[in-house]
Design an enzyme around this catalytic site. Structure first.
Site, PDB file in Angstrom:
ATOM      1  N   GLU A 259     -52.596 -51.095  -0.065  1.00 31.74           N
ATOM      2  CA  GLU A 259     -53.565 -50.531   0.872  1.00 31.74           C
ATOM      3  C   GLU A 259     -54.362 -51.624   1.588  1.00 31.74           C
ATOM      4  O   GLU A 259     -54.695 -51.484   2.765  1.00 31.74           O
ATOM      5  CB  GLU A 259     -54.504 -49.573   0.119  1.00 31.74           C
ATOM      6  CG  GLU A 259     -53.792 -48.289  -0.274  1.00 31.74           C
ATOM      7  CD  GLU A 259     -54.493 -47.515  -1.372  1.00 31.74           C
ATOM      8  OE1 GLU A 259     -54.460 -47.984  -2.527  1.00 31.74           O
ATOM      9  OE2 GLU A 259     -55.062 -46.459  -1.094  1.00 31.74           O
TER      10      GLU A 259
ATOM     11  N   ARG B  48     -59.224 -34.609 -12.362  1.00 32.71           N
ATOM     12  CA  ARG B  48     -59.451 -33.562 -11.340  1.00 32.71           C
ATOM     13  C   ARG B  48     -58.482 -32.410 -11.535  1.00 32.71           C
ATOM     14  O   ARG B  48     -57.304 -32.628 -11.839  1.00 32.71           O
ATOM     15  CB  ARG B  48     -59.267 -34.138  -9.931  1.00 32.71           C
ATOM     16  CG  ARG B  48     -60.357 -35.102  -9.544  1.00 32.71           C
ATOM     17  CD  ARG B  48     -60.071 -35.757  -8.208  1.00 32.71           C
ATOM     18  NE  ARG B  48     -60.117 -37.208  -8.340  1.00 32.71           N
ATOM     19  CZ  ARG B  48     -59.657 -38.062  -7.446  1.00 32.71           C
ATOM     20  NH1 ARG B  48     -59.101 -37.630  -6.328  1.00 32.71           N
ATOM     21  NH2 ARG B  48     -59.750 -39.348  -7.649  1.00 32.71           N
TER      22      ARG B  48
ATOM     23  N   ASP C 204     -55.484 -41.140 -18.888  1.00 37.00           N
ATOM     24  CA  ASP C 204     -54.542 -42.229 -18.659  1.00 37.00           C
ATOM     25  C   ASP C 204     -53.148 -41.839 -19.135  1.00 37.00           C
ATOM     26  O   ASP C 204     -52.963 -41.443 -20.285  1.00 37.00           O
ATOM     27  CB  ASP C 204     -55.018 -43.486 -19.394  1.00 37.00           C
ATOM     28  CG  ASP C 204     -54.262 -44.720 -18.936  1.00 37.00           C
ATOM     29  OD1 ASP C 204     -53.027 -44.763 -19.104  1.00 37.00           O
ATOM     30  OD2 ASP C 204     -54.905 -45.630 -18.404  1.00 37.00           O
TER      31      ASP C 204
ATOM     32  N   HIS D 103     -55.685 -41.101   0.683  1.00 39.03           N
ATOM     33  CA  HIS D 103     -54.650 -42.121   0.405  1.00 39.03           C
ATOM     34  C   HIS D 103     -53.789 -42.419   1.637  1.00 39.03           C
ATOM     35  O   HIS D 103     -52.646 -42.855   1.505  1.00 39.03           O
ATOM     36  CB  HIS D 103     -53.697 -41.683  -0.730  1.00 39.03           C
ATOM     37  CG  HIS D 103     -54.339 -41.467  -2.049  1.00 39.03           C
ATOM     38  ND1 HIS D 103     -53.999 -40.403  -2.872  1.00 39.03           N
ATOM     39  CD2 HIS D 103     -55.277 -42.163  -2.716  1.00 39.03           C
ATOM     40  CE1 HIS D 103     -54.713 -40.457  -3.975  1.00 39.03           C
ATOM     41  NE2 HIS D 103     -55.500 -41.513  -3.907  1.00 39.03           N
TER      42      HIS D 103
ATOM     43  N   LYS E 102     -64.786 -54.438  -4.200  1.00 36.55           N
ATOM     44  CA  LYS E 102     -63.541 -55.204  -4.370  1.00 36.55           C
ATOM     45  C   LYS E 102     -63.209 -55.871  -3.044  1.00 36.55           C
ATOM     46  O   LYS E 102     -63.533 -55.334  -1.979  1.00 36.55           O
ATOM     47  CB  LYS E 102     -62.393 -54.262  -4.764  1.00 36.55           C
ATOM     48  CG  LYS E 102     -62.539 -53.729  -6.181  1.00 36.55           C
ATOM     49  CD  LYS E 102     -61.290 -52.990  -6.594  1.00 36.55           C
ATOM     50  CE  LYS E 102     -61.629 -51.622  -7.103  1.00 36.55           C
ATOM     51  NZ  LYS E 102     -60.637 -50.620  -6.936  1.00 36.55           N
TER      52      LYS E 102
ATOM     53  N   ASN F 293     -63.676 -53.188  -0.125  1.00 38.37           N
ATOM     54  CA  ASN F 293     -63.624 -51.809  -0.609  1.00 38.37           C
ATOM     55  C   ASN F 293     -64.856 -51.604  -1.492  1.00 38.37           C
ATOM     56  O   ASN F 293     -64.866 -51.986  -2.658  1.00 38.37           O
ATOM     57  CB  ASN F 293     -62.324 -51.616  -1.403  1.00 38.37           C
ATOM     58  CG  ASN F 293     -62.162 -50.199  -1.910  1.00 38.37           C
ATOM     59  OD1 ASN F 293     -63.044 -49.360  -1.736  1.00 38.37           O
ATOM     60  ND2 ASN F 293     -61.032 -49.934  -2.546  1.00 38.37           N
TER      61      ASN F 293
ATOM     62  N   LEU G 114     -48.960 -41.402  -6.848  1.00 35.18           N
ATOM     63  CA  LEU G 114     -49.367 -40.830  -8.136  1.00 35.18           C
ATOM     64  C   LEU G 114     -50.150 -41.873  -8.921  1.00 35.18           C
ATOM     65  O   LEU G 114     -49.587 -42.838  -9.441  1.00 35.18           O
ATOM     66  CB  LEU G 114     -48.127 -40.378  -8.927  1.00 35.18           C
ATOM     67  CG  LEU G 114     -47.130 -39.473  -8.179  1.00 35.18           C
ATOM     68  CD1 LEU G 114     -45.953 -39.105  -9.081  1.00 35.18           C
ATOM     69  CD2 LEU G 114     -47.810 -38.211  -7.654  1.00 35.18           C
ATOM     70  N   GLY G 115     -51.455 -41.688  -8.961  1.00 36.86           N
ATOM     71  CA  GLY G 115     -52.317 -42.606  -9.694  1.00 36.86           C
ATOM     72  C   GLY G 115     -53.387 -41.789 -10.373  1.00 36.86           C
ATOM     73  O   GLY G 115     -53.190 -40.596 -10.635  1.00 36.86           O
ATOM     74  N   ASN G 116     -54.522 -42.400 -10.632  1.00 36.69           N
ATOM     75  CA  ASN G 116     -55.606 -41.623 -11.224  1.00 36.69           C
ATOM     76  C   ASN G 116     -55.966 -40.456 -10.296  1.00 36.69           C
ATOM     77  O   ASN G 116     -56.228 -39.347 -10.732  1.00 36.69           O
ATOM     78  CB  ASN G 116     -56.799 -42.537 -11.469  1.00 36.69           C
ATOM     79  CG  ASN G 116     -57.729 -41.924 -12.458  1.00 36.69           C
ATOM     80  OD1 ASN G 116     -57.296 -41.184 -13.350  1.00 36.69           O
ATOM     81  ND2 ASN G 116     -59.005 -42.171 -12.293  1.00 36.69           N
TER      82      ASN G 116
ATOM     83  N   ARG H 171     -62.750 -50.400   3.889  1.00 39.07           N
ATOM     84  CA  ARG H 171     -62.102 -49.139   3.550  1.00 39.07           C
ATOM     85  C   ARG H 171     -63.143 -48.019   3.560  1.00 39.07           C
ATOM     86  O   ARG H 171     -64.196 -48.138   2.931  1.00 39.07           O
ATOM     87  CB  ARG H 171     -61.488 -49.237   2.161  1.00 39.07           C
ATOM     88  CG  ARG H 171     -60.891 -47.931   1.735  1.00 39.07           C
ATOM     89  CD  ARG H 171     -60.433 -47.940   0.301  1.00 39.07           C
ATOM     90  NE  ARG H 171     -59.936 -46.618  -0.040  1.00 39.07           N
ATOM     91  CZ  ARG H 171     -60.101 -46.047  -1.219  1.00 39.07           C
ATOM     92  NH1 ARG H 171     -60.764 -46.666  -2.174  1.00 39.07           N
ATOM     93  NH2 ARG H 171     -59.618 -44.861  -1.441  1.00 39.07           N
TER      94      ARG H 171
ATOM     95  N   GLY I  51     -50.191 -46.309  -9.596  1.00 41.11           N
ATOM     96  CA  GLY I  51     -50.111 -46.591 -11.039  1.00 41.11           C
ATOM     97  C   GLY I  51     -49.035 -45.805 -11.772  1.00 41.11           C
ATOM     98  O   GLY I  51     -48.186 -46.382 -12.469  1.00 41.11           O
TER      99      GLY I  51
HETATM  100  P1  AMP Z   1     -54.016 -46.061 -10.042  1.00 41.93           P
HETATM  101  O1  AMP Z   1     -55.092 -45.041  -9.790  1.00 41.93           O
HETATM  102  O2  AMP Z   1     -52.999 -46.114  -8.958  1.00 41.93           O
HETATM  103  O3  AMP Z   1     -54.555 -47.402 -10.421  1.00 41.93           O
HETATM  104  O4  AMP Z   1     -53.205 -45.519 -11.318  1.00 41.93           O
HETATM  105  C1  AMP Z   1     -53.808 -45.531 -12.557  1.00 41.93           C
HETATM  106  C2  AMP Z   1     -52.999 -44.737 -13.542  1.00 41.93           C
HETATM  107  O5  AMP Z   1     -51.623 -45.193 -13.597  1.00 41.93           O
HETATM  108  C3  AMP Z   1     -53.530 -44.969 -14.924  1.00 41.93           C
HETATM  109  O6  AMP Z   1     -54.568 -44.063 -15.194  1.00 41.93           O
HETATM  110  C4  AMP Z   1     -52.332 -44.737 -15.782  1.00 41.93           C
HETATM  111  O7  AMP Z   1     -52.332 -43.385 -16.124  1.00 41.93           O
HETATM  112  C5  AMP Z   1     -51.107 -44.984 -14.913  1.00 41.93           C
HETATM  113  N1  AMP Z   1     -50.301 -46.092 -15.406  1.00 41.93           N
HETATM  114  C6  AMP Z   1     -49.226 -45.977 -16.189  1.00 41.93           C
HETATM  115  N2  AMP Z   1     -48.678 -47.168 -16.450  1.00 41.93           N
HETATM  116  C7  AMP Z   1     -49.442 -48.092 -15.853  1.00 41.93           C
HETATM  117  C8  AMP Z   1     -49.401 -49.515 -15.761  1.00 41.93           C
HETATM  118  N3  AMP Z   1     -48.457 -50.233 -16.370  1.00 41.93           N
HETATM  119  N4  AMP Z   1     -50.358 -50.114 -15.048  1.00 41.93           N
HETATM  120  C9  AMP Z   1     -51.318 -49.411 -14.433  1.00 41.93           C
HETATM  121  N5  AMP Z   1     -51.390 -48.071 -14.471  1.00 41.93           N
HETATM  122  C10 AMP Z   1     -50.469 -47.402 -15.183  1.00 41.93           C
END
Ligand code: AMP
Length: 398
Positions: free
Chosen positions: A386, A241, A283, A180, A14, A7, A209-211, A90, A331
């Site tokens: 993924e 965003r 975050d 995604h 990565k 990736n 649901l992540g960044n 990816r 996340g």
């Molecule tokens: P991702 O883009 O899927 O890596 O998600 C990242 C987002 O998940 C972070 O910006 C956090 O806002 C949220 N998050 C909340 N709790 C956690 C956790 N324990 N570990 C990683 N991400 C978290």
């Protein structure tokens, strides 16, 4: 067979090496700050962890270091590069040029480079650089491109078209592509497996649901609609965003703030979302801390995020004519109980009976059911993977 999943980002790379017999991750890690001073490779394997502080002027040097680390004494897991059967790359955007994962040929690489870069100017050039770097270092190893957009290729025209001049869609390819896809594909299939049903029997809304966040309607195992659009800027508001916004408001804001078209899009990508609303952070852990300290704008940002996610769940239940399962992943989806609760509460009319106790249990990396036993709609937390989807699709192509 062992498959290397790569990736590549503009200054990062990565990787995971996956044994396809057991689907176990043998080694993983990442290079950071490629092309910038202070580049570093963090590698894990064999139960060990090693940090290589080496100059990486480009992705070719980075991939050479990764391949060396895979054969290294401490973190190494293979003896020879010949053990790597293929590399799966990816790729964020396919446009309408690739509907599914594709083995790399000179023509494929040409299409990727000449046609898709403008669709994802930050991501696709990095992916192509990663492919070329791997081809130089491992010239006889098959390479595959696995697209984030492929799972959404089944959307009907009525779902992916914008209300613009149809000729402009045809000429410029401006339409919804989604993102995604590998994650939505993985967790929807996992949900069916967990529930002991065939994917064809289920209407699922998957919430990645992540960044970056996207919500997808999966009817009978196929994507029928998704919240991200022409680019990953659309849908719910995200870390930085904006999500969906009236195009006229963008023009108005750009005029008031003296921004060019591209600066306005950068503003919407980098300065908005929950970071812009809260004024604190992108975050969600910081937002929760803010709420605990009485910060009202952090509470508003969380409220908006859950509200907008809930709207997509409702819309997609309507689109599919029913709902059997809601899946949370990534996340936030995996780690933030208050968001899951706010999204699901009030959906009793759809048959969702939420289990607060189950929802409060800390993420342990397993699939968790957070709806009551007698809930008509099952609500699941499913860790996404993924890389495994990329490896599986690469193996299938071979
Ligand atoms: P991702 O883009 O899927 O890596 O998600 C990242 C987002 O998940 C972070 O910006 C956090 O806002 C949220 N998050 C909340 N709790 C956690 C956790 N324990 N570990 C990683 N991400 C978290």
């Amino acid at each position: 067979m062992k498959i290397l999943v790569v990736n590549a980002g503009s200054s990062s790379l990565k990787y995971q090496l996956i044994d396809m017999q057991t689907e176990k991750v043998l080694a993983k890690g990442g290079c950071e700050r490629i092309g910038i001073s202070g580049s570093v490779l963090k590698a894990k394997g064999n139960g060990n962890e090693k940090v290589y502080e080496k100059d990486m002027p480009n992705h070719k040097v980075a991939i050479e270091l990764v391949l060396n680390a895979l054969r290294d004494e401490g973190v190494g897991v293979i003896k020879s590069m010949d053990e790597i059967g293929a590399v799966g790359h990816r790729v964020v955007a396919s446009g309408e040029y690739f509907k599914k994962a594709t083995l790399v040929t000179p023509e494929v690489l040409k299409t990727l480079e000449e046609k898709t870069f403008e669709l994802a100017p930050l991501h696709n050039p990095a992916a192509a650089t990663g492919v070329r770097a791997c081809m130089e270092v491992m010239p006889s190893t098959p390479m595959a491109l696995v697209f984030d957009t492929s799972f959404h290729a089944t959307m009907p025209e009525k779902a992916y078209l914008y209300g613009i001049d149809y000729n402009d869609y045809k000429t410029y390819g401006v339409r919804k592509y989604g993102a995604h896809g590998t994650s939505h594909k993985f967790v929807s299939a996992e949900a069916a497996r967990y529930l002991g049903k065939k994917p064809e029997q289920l209407k699922i809304v998957t919430c990645h649901l992540g960044n970056g966040s996207s919500i997808t309607a999966v009817d009978g195992g196929k994507c029928v609609d998704t919240s991200m659009g022409f680019t990953p800027l659309a849908g719910v508001l995200m870390g930085t965003r904006s999500g969906d916004i009236d195009a006229s408001a963008v023009e108005f804001l750009a005029r008031k703030k003296g921004l060019s078209h591209s600066d306005a899009v950068t503003y919407l990508n980098k300065k908005c979302g929950v970071a812009g609303i809260s004024g604190v952070s992108s975050d969600f852990r910081d937002l929760e801390a803010g709420v605990a300290a009485g910060n009202e704008r952090c509470a508003l940002a969380l409220d908006m995020f859950s509200y907008q996610t809930k709207k997509f769940v409702g819309a997609y239940a309507a689109v599919m004519g029913g709902l059997d399962c809601i899946v949370f992943t990534a996340g936030i989806g995996e780690n933030t109980p208050c968001v899951r609760e706010d999204v699901c509460k009030g959906l009793e009319f759809l048959g969702v009976k939420f289990d607060d106790k189950a929802n409060a249990v800390k993420n342990d990396g397993s699939i968790r059911e957070i709806s009551a036993k007698d809930s008509k709609v099952k609500v699941l937390v499913i860790p996404t993977n993924e890389e495994l989807v990329i490896a599986r699709e690469t193996a299938e192509l071979l």
